[in-house]
Scaffold this motif. Structure first.
Motif, PDB file in Angstrom:
ATOM      1  N   LYS A  75      -1.731   8.315  -4.397  1.00  0.00           N
ATOM      2  CA  LYS A  75      -2.706   7.762  -3.897  1.00  0.00           C
ATOM      3  C   LYS A  75      -4.066   7.600  -4.675  1.00  0.00           C
TER       4      LYS A  75
ATOM      5  N   GLU B 212       0.848  -1.077   0.085  1.00  0.00           N
ATOM      6  CA  GLU B 212      -0.035   0.071   0.243  1.00  0.00           C
ATOM      7  C   GLU B 212       1.164   1.214   0.098  1.00  0.00           C
TER       8      GLU B 212
ATOM      9  N   SER C 101       2.515   7.594   0.025  1.00  0.00           N
ATOM     10  CA  SER C 101       1.188   8.279   0.019  1.00  0.00           C
ATOM     11  C   SER C 101       1.023   9.581   0.446  1.00  0.00           C
TER      12      SER C 101
END
Length: 83
Positions: free
Chosen positions: A62, A35, A56
């Motif tokens: 993102k 992620e 991020s």
């Protein structure tokens, strides 16, 4: 690579004072399994020191991952490079 990423996640606690895992890679397929909040980008500066930031932190990264683009592909397309 997904199972390897899950294995590493299983060794972290996410708690203050808990364990963490730091992995370096040049493998975009491994980065695909992560992620944006899990990926930190280190870039060597002209001073010789490294600057570090989280993937991020880049809104475009993102948003593109949320649209379904793999994070490793964004890396190869220079979206993780400093601008």
């Amino acid at each position: 690579m997904d199972s390897l990423a899950r294995e590493f996640r299983g060794h972290t606690t996410g708690k203050k004072g808990g364990s963490q895992v730091f992995i370096t890679t040049h493998q975009p397929y491994f980065v695909d399994a992560m992620e944006p909040k899990e990926v930190w980008v280190l870039e060597k500066q002209e001073s010789g020191f490294s600057a570090i930031r989280r993937a991020s932190d880049e809104a475009i990264v993102k948003n593109m991952v949320a649209e379904g683009l793999p994070l490793g592909s964004l890396w190869y397309s220079d979206y993780l490079d400093a601008r």
